[in-house]
Enzyme design. Structure first.
Site, PDB file in Angstrom:
ATOM      1  CE1 TYR A   1      28.504  43.871  50.089  1.00  0.00           C
ATOM      2  CE2 TYR A   1      30.500  43.271  48.926  1.00  0.00           C
ATOM      3  CZ  TYR A   1      29.701  44.231  49.529  1.00  0.00           C
ATOM      4  OH  TYR A   1      30.117  45.540  49.555  1.00  0.00           O
TER       5      TYR A   1
ATOM      6  N   GLY B   1      31.670  47.039  39.629  1.00  0.00           N
ATOM      7  CA  GLY B   1      30.777  46.034  40.212  1.00  0.00           C
ATOM      8  C   GLY B   1      30.197  45.054  39.218  1.00  0.00           C
TER       9      GLY B   1
HETATM   10  P1  NAP Z   1      28.542  49.668  39.833  1.00  0.00           P
HETATM   11  O1  NAP Z   1      29.739  49.390  39.002  1.00  0.00           O
HETATM   12  O2  NAP Z   1      28.122  51.065  40.097  1.00  0.00           O
HETATM   13  O3  NAP Z   1      27.272  48.907  39.244  1.00  0.00           O
HETATM   14  C1  NAP Z   1      27.355  47.597  38.776  1.00  0.00           C
HETATM   15  C2  NAP Z   1      26.065  47.267  38.081  1.00  0.00           C
HETATM   16  O4  NAP Z   1      26.021  48.005  36.866  1.00  0.00           O
HETATM   17  C3  NAP Z   1      25.985  45.792  37.735  1.00  0.00           C
HETATM   18  O5  NAP Z   1      24.656  45.338  37.956  1.00  0.00           O
HETATM   19  C4  NAP Z   1      26.329  45.777  36.263  1.00  0.00           C
HETATM   20  O6  NAP Z   1      25.684  44.727  35.552  1.00  0.00           O
HETATM   21  C5  NAP Z   1      25.787  47.102  35.810  1.00  0.00           C
HETATM   22  N1  NAP Z   1      26.518  47.526  34.617  1.00  0.00           N
HETATM   23  C6  NAP Z   1      27.832  47.739  34.472  1.00  0.00           C
HETATM   24  N2  NAP Z   1      28.138  48.106  33.214  1.00  0.00           N
HETATM   25  C7  NAP Z   1      26.971  48.107  32.553  1.00  0.00           C
HETATM   26  C8  NAP Z   1      26.620  48.397  31.224  1.00  0.00           C
HETATM   27  N3  NAP Z   1      27.527  48.778  30.317  1.00  0.00           N
HETATM   28  N4  NAP Z   1      25.332  48.327  30.879  1.00  0.00           N
HETATM   29  C9  NAP Z   1      24.394  47.970  31.774  1.00  0.00           C
HETATM   30  N5  NAP Z   1      24.659  47.660  33.081  1.00  0.00           N
HETATM   31  C10 NAP Z   1      25.951  47.739  33.451  1.00  0.00           C
HETATM   32  O7  NAP Z   1      28.866  48.964  41.201  1.00  0.00           O
HETATM   33  P2  NAP Z   1      28.067  48.135  42.341  1.00  0.00           P
HETATM   34  O8  NAP Z   1      27.944  46.724  41.911  1.00  0.00           O
HETATM   35  O9  NAP Z   1      26.842  48.843  42.756  1.00  0.00           O
HETATM   36  O10 NAP Z   1      29.143  48.268  43.498  1.00  0.00           O
HETATM   37  C11 NAP Z   1      30.508  47.927  43.211  1.00  0.00           C
HETATM   38  C12 NAP Z   1      31.152  47.356  44.429  1.00  0.00           C
HETATM   39  O11 NAP Z   1      31.148  48.312  45.483  1.00  0.00           O
HETATM   40  C13 NAP Z   1      30.434  46.145  45.045  1.00  0.00           C
HETATM   41  O12 NAP Z   1      30.713  44.929  44.367  1.00  0.00           O
HETATM   42  C14 NAP Z   1      31.018  46.152  46.426  1.00  0.00           C
HETATM   43  O13 NAP Z   1      32.312  45.582  46.417  1.00  0.00           O
HETATM   44  C15 NAP Z   1      31.117  47.639  46.719  1.00  0.00           C
HETATM   45  N6  NAP Z   1      29.957  48.131  47.499  1.00  0.00           N
HETATM   46  C16 NAP Z   1      30.195  48.527  48.779  1.00  0.00           C
HETATM   47  C17 NAP Z   1      29.167  49.039  49.538  1.00  0.00           C
HETATM   48  C18 NAP Z   1      29.476  49.478  50.943  1.00  0.00           C
HETATM   49  O14 NAP Z   1      28.549  49.809  51.702  1.00  0.00           O
HETATM   50  N7  NAP Z   1      30.735  49.514  51.328  1.00  0.00           N
HETATM   51  C19 NAP Z   1      27.859  49.157  49.030  1.00  0.00           C
HETATM   52  C20 NAP Z   1      27.657  48.758  47.693  1.00  0.00           C
HETATM   53  C21 NAP Z   1      28.703  48.256  46.940  1.00  0.00           C
HETATM   54  P3  NAP Z   1      26.556  43.485  34.938  1.00  0.00           P
HETATM   55  O15 NAP Z   1      27.017  42.684  36.122  1.00  0.00           O
HETATM   56  O16 NAP Z   1      25.555  42.789  34.108  1.00  0.00           O
HETATM   57  O17 NAP Z   1      27.685  44.067  34.148  1.00  0.00           O
END
Ligand code: NAP
Length: 304
Positions: free
Chosen positions: A61, A268
């Site tokens: 990351y 996330g």
């Molecule tokens: P997510 O919760 O699906 O998406 C987060 C994104 O959505 C952020 O950019 C966030 O922006 C946005 N968001 C959230 N609420 C919002 C709202 N109300 N309006 C507009 N945008 C909004 O999760 P993710 O970040 O993709 O993944 C979560 C976690 O999963 C990662 O941090 C990591 O730990 C893990 N992960 C693991 C893998 C793997 O291969 N194991 C792959 C990907 C991710 P803001 O920050 O501006 O709120």
């Protein structure tokens, strides 16, 4: 119609004695936008103060295709060195086994090196959960297991997990580990429902693994739906969100949490107010009919 049961208030992390809150927080995007250690600390506090205790990161990351490998871990390490008492409040989870420019490397020598490097960056002597990020097809699971067993025996890792593994890959590694795997981390969201039918969640329930859902909001796509399918899923979530006076995100997290595997969504967002809010998903409850309505929208076809 009666409500589906509330998710378990906490889930044991194997036999470590640690208990995981029903929602986790992820730091994939932590080292973006020039975020300072003080700003990162504010996000860590927001999660812990809301009761969220499993904090998920990875050595990759921060990597942008050129450099930045380890940046998210290092930023969290800066937070921990400034405020060491935070370490005991969190279940610290990281991952390794992706090695740019090679796709994957889980050779024993590299794993040992990668685990030590993560500990150095995180400024800690152990992590509570160490996960293989994506499987290395060229690594024999027996050798991987030996390297991980060594790290556990040395006190560097408390528990072990996998991510993006097939069922057979999980079984093979778990067999050589003597059933030490405690978690699995696939992509699960109302837009990504493969796990409901590919056996992964059934296996998680059979083995008592914690199912950590990555990108539970589809990486943000649920909040800005584009396709007809995405819009239909968002509308089905909104029905419950509006009736219970919560946001679509909370409806999405709680929809995942209503699954009997006790899915733990990894929120996330990197905004303190959204992280704090995520824990309120525990208050949202679903009827069976409402839950299946979202599933049908996600399938894009009626149930058989
Ligand atoms: P997510 O919760 O699906 O998406 C987060 C994104 O959505 C952020 O950019 C966030 O922006 C946005 N968001 C959230 N609420 C919002 C709202 N109300 N309006 C507009 N945008 C909004 O999760 P993710 O970040 O993709 O993944 C979560 C976690 O999963 C990662 O941090 C990591 O730990 C893990 N992960 C693991 C893998 C793997 O291969 N194991 C792959 C990907 C991710 P803001 O920050 O501006 O709120």
């Amino acid at each position: 119609m009666s409500l589906l049961p509330a998710p378990p208030a906490s889930r044991p992390l194997g036999v470590s004695g640690l208990s995981v809150f029903p929602i986790a927080w992820g730091m994939w995007r932590l080292a973006e936008n020039g975020r300072t250690a003080a700003e990162a600390a504010r996000l860590v506090h927001a999660a812990l103060d809301a009761g969220i205790n499993l904090l998920d990161t990875a050595d990759i990351y921060g990597f942008d295709g050129v450099d930045g490998f380890g940046d998210a871990e290092a930023l969290l390490g800066d937070v921990l060195v400034t405020e060491p008492s935070l370490r005991d409040r969190m279940i610290l989870a990281t991952k390794g086994g992706i090695r740019p420019p090679l796709p994957y490397d889980q050779s024993p020598a590299y794993l040992a090196e990668a685990i030590d490097a993560s500990l150095r960056r995180l400024r800690t002597d152990h992590v509570d959960l160490w996960q293989i990020h994506r499987p290395d097809i060229l690594a024999h699971p027996q050798e991987v297991a030996r390297a991980l067993d060594d790290a556990v025996a040395a006190g560097k890792i408390r528990t072990l997990g996998v991510s993006n593994f097939t069922l057979a890959q999980t079984d093979a590694l778990n067999g050589f580990l003597g059933n030490k795997i405690v978690s699995t981390q696939p992509e699960i969201s109302p837009l990504r429902i493969d796990c409901f039918e590919n056996g992964e969640l059934d296996r998680a329930m059979t083995l008592g693994l914690i199912a950590l859902a990555w990108s539970p909001l589809g990486g943000g796509r649920l909040l800005a739906p584009n396709t007809e399918r995405e819009k239909a899923v968002a509308a089905a979530l909104d029905g419950v969100a509006e009736a219970q006076n919560v946001s679509r995100e909370l409806a999405a997290y709680s929809w995942l949490m209503a699954h009997p595997a006790g899915i733990v969504p990894i929120a996330g967002s990197q905004r303190a107010e959204r992280i704090g809010e995520a824990a309120k998903a525990l208050d949202v409850r679903w009827t069976r009919a409402e839950w299946y309505e979202v599933l049908v929208a996600a399938r894009g076809a009626p149930l058989p």
